[in-house]
Design a protein around this motif. Structure first.
Motif, PDB file in Angstrom:
ATOM      1  N   GLY A  95      -1.313  -7.786  -5.183  1.00 54.09           N
ATOM      2  CA  GLY A  95      -1.707  -9.034  -4.539  1.00 54.09           C
ATOM      3  C   GLY A  95      -1.479  -9.062  -3.034  1.00 54.09           C
ATOM      4  N   ASP A  96      -0.554  -8.221  -2.534  1.00 60.08           N
ATOM      5  CA  ASP A  96      -0.304  -8.178  -1.086  1.00 60.08           C
ATOM      6  C   ASP A  96      -1.122  -7.091  -0.393  1.00 60.08           C
ATOM      7  OD1 ASP A  96       0.966  -5.878  -1.974  1.00 60.08           O
ATOM      8  OD2 ASP A  96       2.879  -6.311  -0.995  1.00 60.08           O
ATOM      9  N   GLY A  97      -2.005  -6.406  -1.145  1.00 64.43           N
ATOM     10  CA  GLY A  97      -2.856  -5.363  -0.566  1.00 64.43           C
ATOM     11  C   GLY A  97      -2.271  -3.969  -0.656  1.00 64.43           C
ATOM     12  N   SER A  98      -1.037  -3.834  -1.148  1.00 63.90           N
ATOM     13  CA  SER A  98      -0.444  -2.499  -1.263  1.00 63.90           C
ATOM     14  C   SER A  98      -1.026  -1.776  -2.472  1.00 63.90           C
ATOM     15  CB  SER A  98       1.078  -2.585  -1.366  1.00 63.90           C
ATOM     16  OG  SER A  98       1.453  -3.276  -2.536  1.00 63.90           O
ATOM     17  N   PHE A  99      -1.098  -0.456  -2.363  1.00 65.71           N
ATOM     18  CA  PHE A  99      -1.611   0.352  -3.472  1.00 65.71           C
ATOM     19  C   PHE A  99      -0.870   1.673  -3.522  1.00 65.71           C
ATOM     20  CE2 PHE A  99      -4.263   1.536   0.137  1.00 65.71           C
ATOM     21  CZ  PHE A  99      -4.257   2.927   0.077  1.00 65.71           C
ATOM     22  N   ARG A 100      -0.977   2.334  -4.659  1.00 67.70           N
ATOM     23  CA  ARG A 100      -0.421   3.677  -4.849  1.00 67.70           C
ATOM     24  C   ARG A 100      -1.500   4.489  -5.551  1.00 67.70           C
ATOM     25  NH1 ARG A 100       4.406   6.216  -4.521  1.00 67.70           N
ATOM     26  NH2 ARG A 100       4.879   7.821  -6.061  1.00 67.70           N
ATOM     27  N   ALA A 101      -1.960   5.534  -4.886  1.00 72.84           N
ATOM     28  CA  ALA A 101      -3.012   6.394  -5.439  1.00 72.84           C
ATOM     29  C   ALA A 101      -2.409   7.736  -5.822  1.00 72.84           C
ATOM     30  CB  ALA A 101      -4.121   6.594  -4.405  1.00 72.84           C
ATOM     31  N   ARG A 102      -3.065   8.442  -6.748  1.00 76.45           N
ATOM     32  CA  ARG A 102      -2.601   9.772  -7.153  1.00 76.45           C
ATOM     33  C   ARG A 102      -3.786  10.733  -7.166  1.00 76.45           C
ATOM     34  NH1 ARG A 102       1.806  12.044  -9.244  1.00 76.45           N
ATOM     35  NH2 ARG A 102       2.804  10.053  -9.649  1.00 76.45           N
ATOM     36  N   ALA A 103      -3.681  11.776  -6.339  1.00 75.48           N
ATOM     37  CA  ALA A 103      -4.671  12.853  -6.339  1.00 75.48           C
ATOM     38  C   ALA A 103      -4.233  13.843  -7.414  1.00 75.48           C
ATOM     39  CB  ALA A 103      -4.730  13.516  -4.968  1.00 75.48           C
ATOM     40  N   ARG A 104      -5.132  14.121  -8.348  1.00 72.66           N
ATOM     41  CA  ARG A 104      -4.792  14.978  -9.492  1.00 72.66           C
ATOM     42  C   ARG A 104      -5.604  16.264  -9.480  1.00 72.66           C
ATOM     43  NH1 ARG A 104      -2.052  11.580 -13.094  1.00 72.66           N
ATOM     44  NH2 ARG A 104      -2.386   9.377 -12.700  1.00 72.66           N
ATOM     45  N   LYS A 105      -5.193  17.200 -10.322  1.00 72.97           N
ATOM     46  CA  LYS A 105      -5.882  18.479 -10.516  1.00 72.97           C
ATOM     47  C   LYS A 105      -6.059  19.239  -9.204  1.00 72.97           C
ATOM     48  CE  LYS A 105      -8.352  16.806 -14.544  1.00 72.97           C
ATOM     49  NZ  LYS A 105      -9.642  16.582 -15.172  1.00 72.97           N
ATOM     50  N   LEU A 106      -4.976  19.293  -8.423  1.00 73.20           N
ATOM     51  CA  LEU A 106      -5.025  20.007  -7.155  1.00 73.20           C
ATOM     52  C   LEU A 106      -5.047  21.508  -7.398  1.00 73.20           C
ATOM     53  CD1 LEU A 106      -2.363  17.936  -5.179  1.00 73.20           C
ATOM     54  CD2 LEU A 106      -4.853  17.728  -5.063  1.00 73.20           C
ATOM     55  N   LYS A 107      -5.991  22.192  -6.763  1.00 74.31           N
ATOM     56  CA  LYS A 107      -6.068  23.655  -6.823  1.00 74.31           C
ATOM     57  C   LYS A 107      -5.208  24.220  -5.697  1.00 74.31           C
ATOM     58  CE  LYS A 107     -10.214  23.377  -5.965  1.00 74.31           C
ATOM     59  NZ  LYS A 107     -11.347  22.800  -5.545  1.00 74.31           N
ATOM     60  N   ARG A 108      -4.842  25.491  -5.809  1.00 75.19           N
ATOM     61  CA  ARG A 108      -4.109  26.133  -4.718  1.00 75.19           C
ATOM     62  C   ARG A 108      -4.993  26.154  -3.481  1.00 75.19           C
ATOM     63  NH1 ARG A 108       0.792  26.967  -6.270  1.00 75.19           N
ATOM     64  NH2 ARG A 108       1.165  27.806  -8.311  1.00 75.19           N
ATOM     65  N   GLY A 109      -4.386  25.920  -2.325  1.00 77.34           N
ATOM     66  CA  GLY A 109      -5.138  25.853  -1.075  1.00 77.34           C
ATOM     67  C   GLY A 109      -5.473  24.414  -0.735  1.00 77.34           C
ATOM     68  N   LYS A 110      -6.516  24.244   0.083  1.00 75.45           N
ATOM     69  CA  LYS A 110      -6.894  22.897   0.537  1.00 75.45           C
ATOM     70  C   LYS A 110      -7.738  22.172  -0.492  1.00 75.45           C
ATOM     71  CE  LYS A 110      -6.495  23.489   5.436  1.00 75.45           C
ATOM     72  NZ  LYS A 110      -7.053  23.247   6.750  1.00 75.45           N
ATOM     73  N   ASN A 111      -7.464  20.892  -0.643  1.00 79.35           N
ATOM     74  CA  ASN A 111      -8.197  19.996  -1.539  1.00 79.35           C
ATOM     75  C   ASN A 111      -8.628  18.786  -0.721  1.00 79.35           C
ATOM     76  OD1 ASN A 111      -7.485  20.902  -4.614  1.00 79.35           O
ATOM     77  ND2 ASN A 111      -5.814  21.384  -3.219  1.00 79.35           N
ATOM     78  N   ALA A 112      -9.897  18.444  -0.788  1.00 77.07           N
ATOM     79  CA  ALA A 112     -10.419  17.312  -0.013  1.00 77.07           C
ATOM     80  C   ALA A 112     -10.649  16.104  -0.919  1.00 77.07           C
ATOM     81  CB  ALA A 112     -11.724  17.712   0.655  1.00 77.07           C
ATOM     82  N   PHE A 113     -10.358  14.927  -0.379  1.00 73.65           N
ATOM     83  CA  PHE A 113     -10.584  13.665  -1.086  1.00 73.65           C
ATOM     84  C   PHE A 113     -11.115  12.639  -0.090  1.00 73.65           C
ATOM     85  CE2 PHE A 113      -7.453  15.797  -3.642  1.00 73.65           C
ATOM     86  CZ  PHE A 113      -7.831  15.504  -4.945  1.00 73.65           C
ATOM     87  N   LEU A 114     -11.756  11.619  -0.631  1.00 70.96           N
ATOM     88  CA  LEU A 114     -12.194  10.493   0.176  1.00 70.96           C
ATOM     89  C   LEU A 114     -11.588   9.236  -0.427  1.00 70.96           C
ATOM     90  CD1 LEU A 114     -14.005   9.334   2.460  1.00 70.96           C
ATOM     91  CD2 LEU A 114     -15.741   8.993   0.702  1.00 70.96           C
ATOM     92  N   LEU A 115     -10.828   8.507   0.382  1.00 70.05           N
ATOM     93  CA  LEU A 115     -10.265   7.225  -0.024  1.00 70.05           C
ATOM     94  C   LEU A 115     -11.152   6.158   0.591  1.00 70.05           C
ATOM     95  CD1 LEU A 115      -7.786   5.827  -1.417  1.00 70.05           C
ATOM     96  CD2 LEU A 115      -6.832   5.640   0.882  1.00 70.05           C
ATOM     97  N   GLU A 116     -11.568   5.201  -0.224  1.00 73.98           N
ATOM     98  CA  GLU A 116     -12.479   4.169   0.272  1.00 73.98           C
ATOM     99  C   GLU A 116     -12.044   2.805  -0.237  1.00 73.98           C
ATOM    100  OE1 GLU A 116     -17.149   4.147   0.831  1.00 73.98           O
ATOM    101  OE2 GLU A 116     -16.600   4.053  -1.282  1.00 73.98           O
ATOM    102  N   ALA A 117     -12.120   1.813   0.643  1.00 72.79           N
ATOM    103  CA  ALA A 117     -11.823   0.426   0.264  1.00 72.79           C
ATOM    104  C   ALA A 117     -13.025  -0.418   0.645  1.00 72.79           C
ATOM    105  CB  ALA A 117     -10.573  -0.071   0.974  1.00 72.79           C
ATOM    106  N   ARG A 118     -13.506  -1.223  -0.306  1.00 77.99           N
ATOM    107  CA  ARG A 118     -14.681  -2.072  -0.079  1.00 77.99           C
ATOM    108  C   ARG A 118     -14.371  -3.512  -0.467  1.00 77.99           C
ATOM    109  NH1 ARG A 118     -19.631  -0.015   0.636  1.00 77.99           N
ATOM    110  NH2 ARG A 118     -19.825   2.233   0.660  1.00 77.99           N
ATOM    111  N   ALA A 119     -15.017  -4.419   0.245  1.00 74.72           N
ATOM    112  CA  ALA A 119     -14.951  -5.842  -0.072  1.00 74.72           C
ATOM    113  C   ALA A 119     -16.324  -6.422   0.233  1.00 74.72           C
ATOM    114  CB  ALA A 119     -13.871  -6.547   0.748  1.00 74.72           C
ATOM    115  N   PRO A 120     -16.795  -7.363  -0.572  1.00 77.27           N
ATOM    116  CA  PRO A 120     -18.123  -7.937  -0.359  1.00 77.27           C
ATOM    117  C   PRO A 120     -18.301  -8.493   1.058  1.00 77.27           C
ATOM    118  CG  PRO A 120     -17.203  -8.704  -2.434  1.00 77.27           C
ATOM    119  CD  PRO A 120     -16.107  -7.965  -1.717  1.00 77.27           C
ATOM    120  N   GLY A 121     -19.411  -8.114   1.674  1.00 79.86           N
ATOM    121  CA  GLY A 121     -19.754  -8.624   2.995  1.00 79.86           C
ATOM    122  C   GLY A 121     -19.045  -7.957   4.158  1.00 79.86           C
TER     123      GLY A 121
END
Length: 134
Positions: A95-121
């Motif tokens: 409710g205060d806007g805080s979040f906890r995300a978990r990136a899973r199935k990480l391979k050895r080396g670099k792993n890329a992800f995109l975090l996105e937050a959307r709200a109408p309008g």
């Protein structure tokens, strides 16, 4: 007659007292957010990926998953985390806007992800994330 003149004078003084109307409250146009991951210092836009404006947030781990926290505004935003060819995974937002995300199935080396937050309008907030698994 004197009363009428006094009222007219008072109205004129109030109308022209030199005050400017208050500006309209700034309207929120985009979702904003923060992360607890490392961010490189900003650089010129042509300095390459690592030093340019779209430099990813970074982290490293020895495990196959990594949890990280953040906060979005407005708190009603819908947050997702997505690997390059994966489906977006919903992230619970408190409710205060805080979040906890978990990136899973990480391979050895670099792993890329995109975090996105959307709200109408509102324009979305996006962050590229690079997680290195050692």
């Amino acid at each position: 007659m004197r009363r009428l003149a006094a009222l007219a004078l008072a109205a004129a003084l109030l109308a022209g007292c030199g005050e400017k109307p208050e500006p309209a409250a700034s309207r929120v146009t985009a979702v904003t957010g923060t992360l607890d991951l490392a961010r490189p210092a900003p650089g010129p836009p042509d300095a390459g990926t690592a030093a340019g404006h779209r430099a990813p947030a970074t982290a490293s781990t020895t495990r196959s998953s990594l949890a990280f926290a953040g906060r979005v505004q407005p708190a009603t935003s819908r947050v997702t985390l997505r690997a390059p060819r994966g489906a977006p995974v919903a992230v619970d937002v408190a409710g205060d806007g805080s979040f906890r995300a978990r990136a899973r199935k990480l391979k050895r080396g670099k792993n890329a992800f995109l975090l996105e937050a959307r709200a109408p309008g509102l324009a979305p907030w996006t962050v590229d994330i690079s997680i290195t698994r050692r």
